[in-house]
Design a protein around this motif. Sequence first.
Motif, short mmCIF file in Angstrom:
data_model
loop_
_atom_site.label_atom_id
_atom_site.label_comp_id
_atom_site.label_asym_id
_atom_site.label_seq_id
_atom_site.Cartn_x
_atom_site.Cartn_y
_atom_site.Cartn_z
N MET A 10 0.85 -1.18 0.00
CA MET A 10 0.00 0.00 0.00
C MET A 10 0.89 1.25 0.00
SD MET A 10 -3.03 1.17 2.67
CE MET A 10 -3.82 -0.41 2.59
N GLU A 11 0.51 2.22 -0.75
CA GLU A 11 1.27 3.47 -0.85
C GLU A 11 1.29 4.19 0.50
OE1 GLU A 11 0.26 6.02 -4.16
OE2 GLU A 11 -0.57 4.28 -5.20
N PRO A 12 2.38 4.91 0.78
CA PRO A 12 2.49 5.61 2.07
C PRO A 12 1.32 6.57 2.35
CG PRO A 12 4.61 5.56 0.99
CD PRO A 12 3.63 5.00 0.01
N MET A 13 0.82 7.29 1.35
CA MET A 13 -0.28 8.21 1.63
C MET A 13 -1.53 7.44 2.05
SD MET A 13 -1.69 9.66 -1.98
CE MET A 13 -2.32 8.58 -3.25
N PHE A 14 -1.76 6.26 1.47
CA PHE A 14 -2.89 5.45 1.87
C PHE A 14 -2.67 4.85 3.26
CE2 PHE A 14 -3.98 4.68 -2.84
CZ PHE A 14 -4.92 5.69 -2.85
N GLU A 15 -1.43 4.46 3.56
CA GLU A 15 -1.12 3.93 4.89
C GLU A 15 -1.39 4.99 5.97
OE1 GLU A 15 2.88 2.45 4.88
OE2 GLU A 15 2.37 0.78 3.55
N ARG A 16 -0.97 6.23 5.69
CA ARG A 16 -1.22 7.33 6.66
C ARG A 16 -2.72 7.58 6.82
NH1 ARG A 16 3.25 9.28 3.93
NH2 ARG A 16 1.99 10.58 2.55
N ALA A 17 -3.44 7.58 5.71
CA ALA A 17 -4.89 7.82 5.78
C ALA A 17 -5.60 6.69 6.53
CB ALA A 17 -5.46 7.99 4.38
N ALA A 46 -17.98 -2.53 -5.72
CA ALA A 46 -17.41 -1.20 -5.88
C ALA A 46 -17.68 -0.73 -7.31
CB ALA A 46 -15.91 -1.22 -5.61
N VAL A 47 -17.86 0.58 -7.48
CA VAL A 47 -18.12 1.15 -8.79
C VAL A 47 -17.18 2.34 -8.97
CG1 VAL A 47 -19.81 2.22 -10.31
CG2 VAL A 47 -20.55 0.47 -8.68
N ILE A 48 -16.49 2.40 -10.10
CA ILE A 48 -15.65 3.53 -10.45
C ILE A 48 -16.18 4.13 -11.75
CG2 ILE A 48 -13.34 4.28 -11.17
CD1 ILE A 48 -12.17 2.03 -9.46
N VAL A 49 -16.37 5.45 -11.73
CA VAL A 49 -16.79 6.17 -12.93
C VAL A 49 -15.73 7.21 -13.25
CG1 VAL A 49 -18.58 7.62 -13.97
CG2 VAL A 49 -19.23 5.79 -12.39
N ASP A 50 -15.07 7.04 -14.39
CA ASP A 50 -13.99 7.95 -14.78
C ASP A 50 -14.49 9.31 -15.23
OD1 ASP A 50 -12.02 6.07 -14.23
OD2 ASP A 50 -11.97 5.32 -16.29
N ASP A 51 -15.68 9.34 -15.84
CA ASP A 51 -16.25 10.59 -16.37
C ASP A 51 -17.74 10.62 -16.04
OD1 ASP A 51 -17.15 12.79 -17.76
OD2 ASP A 51 -16.48 12.10 -19.73
N VAL A 52 -18.10 11.29 -14.95
CA VAL A 52 -19.50 11.28 -14.52
C VAL A 52 -20.42 11.94 -15.55
CG1 VAL A 52 -18.94 11.12 -12.06
CG2 VAL A 52 -19.24 13.37 -13.12
N ALA A 53 -19.89 12.88 -16.33
CA ALA A 53 -20.72 13.55 -17.34
C ALA A 53 -21.15 12.59 -18.44
CB ALA A 53 -19.97 14.74 -17.93
N ALA A 83 -17.43 2.50 -2.71
CA ALA A 83 -16.94 1.25 -2.14
C ALA A 83 -17.93 0.75 -1.09
CB ALA A 83 -15.56 1.45 -1.51
N PRO A 84 -18.38 -0.49 -1.22
CA PRO A 84 -19.34 -1.02 -0.25
C PRO A 84 -18.69 -1.38 1.08
CG PRO A 84 -18.76 -2.72 -1.82
CD PRO A 84 -18.06 -1.46 -2.27
N ILE A 85 -19.49 -1.29 2.12
CA ILE A 85 -19.12 -1.81 3.43
C ILE A 85 -20.04 -3.00 3.65
CG2 ILE A 85 -18.97 -1.35 5.90
CD1 ILE A 85 -18.64 1.65 5.18
N LEU A 86 -19.44 -4.18 3.64
CA LEU A 86 -20.21 -5.42 3.69
C LEU A 86 -19.89 -6.20 4.95
CD1 LEU A 86 -19.40 -6.60 0.05
CD2 LEU A 86 -21.56 -5.61 0.80
N ARG A 113 -5.89 0.95 -7.08
CA ARG A 113 -5.27 1.23 -5.76
C ARG A 113 -6.29 1.87 -4.82
NH1 ARG A 113 -0.65 3.89 -8.83
NH2 ARG A 113 -1.91 5.65 -8.23
N ASP A 114 -7.11 2.80 -5.35
CA ASP A 114 -8.15 3.42 -4.53
C ASP A 114 -9.18 2.39 -4.11
OD1 ASP A 114 -7.60 6.53 -4.85
OD2 ASP A 114 -7.38 5.62 -6.83
N ARG A 115 -9.56 1.51 -5.04
CA ARG A 115 -10.54 0.46 -4.73
C ARG A 115 -10.02 -0.43 -3.60
NH1 ARG A 115 -14.20 -2.50 -8.60
NH2 ARG A 115 -13.15 -1.20 -10.12
N ALA A 116 -8.77 -0.86 -3.68
CA ALA A 116 -8.19 -1.71 -2.65
C ALA A 116 -8.07 -0.96 -1.32
CB ALA A 116 -6.81 -2.22 -3.10
N PHE A 117 -7.64 0.28 -1.38
CA PHE A 117 -7.52 1.09 -0.17
C PHE A 117 -8.89 1.26 0.50
CE2 PHE A 117 -8.13 5.51 1.35
CZ PHE A 117 -7.50 5.37 2.59
N LEU A 118 -9.90 1.63 -0.27
CA LEU A 118 -11.22 1.84 0.32
C LEU A 118 -11.84 0.55 0.84
CD1 LEU A 118 -12.65 4.57 -2.08
CD2 LEU A 118 -11.87 4.86 0.29
N ALA A 119 -11.46 -0.59 0.27
CA ALA A 119 -11.89 -1.87 0.83
C ALA A 119 -11.29 -2.07 2.22
CB ALA A 119 -11.51 -3.01 -0.10
#
Length: 149
Positions: A1-8, A82-89, A107-110, A132-138
């Motif tokens: 995990m990236e350091p910024m995610f570890e800190r968060a 989990a759902v990722i949308v790159d361009d909401v428009a 990201a779901p909390i299950l 990486r965001d998906r894994a971090f938020l999990a």
Amino acid sequence: MEPMFERALAAVRAGVRGRERGAALAAACAALRELPGYTGVYLYVLEGEALALHAHAGRDTEHVRIPIGQGICGLSARTKQAVIVDDVAADPRYLACNLETRSEIVAPILRGDRYLAQIDVDSDAPAAFGPRDRAFLAEVAGVLEPLFP
């Protein structure tokens, strides 16, 4: 995990320790909001057939209740994914919270197969979220899961 995610993640853990659910969710949102590109962070809890906003950090939203199946948040609740949308428009399912948002991750909390809540993050940058965001938020979801009955 990236350091910024570890800190968060450490900040989320510290923020929820010993607090009641409302304060813990607010602290988690505030910790996540500190990440680059995480413009708005929203924690929705499943209540019956709708998602109810329980905490947020960043811009306010008018979407305080979202029916299951409506918008990107509702899609996550319906599919339990989990759902990722790159361009909401470009996504007709997107429920616009504000004009500045360009991308979103939910990201779901299950607990097992039971959908309890979700972490919804908006960004003003297009395609701001990835695996990486998906894994971090999990990981964050795992920290928050014990807060729910």
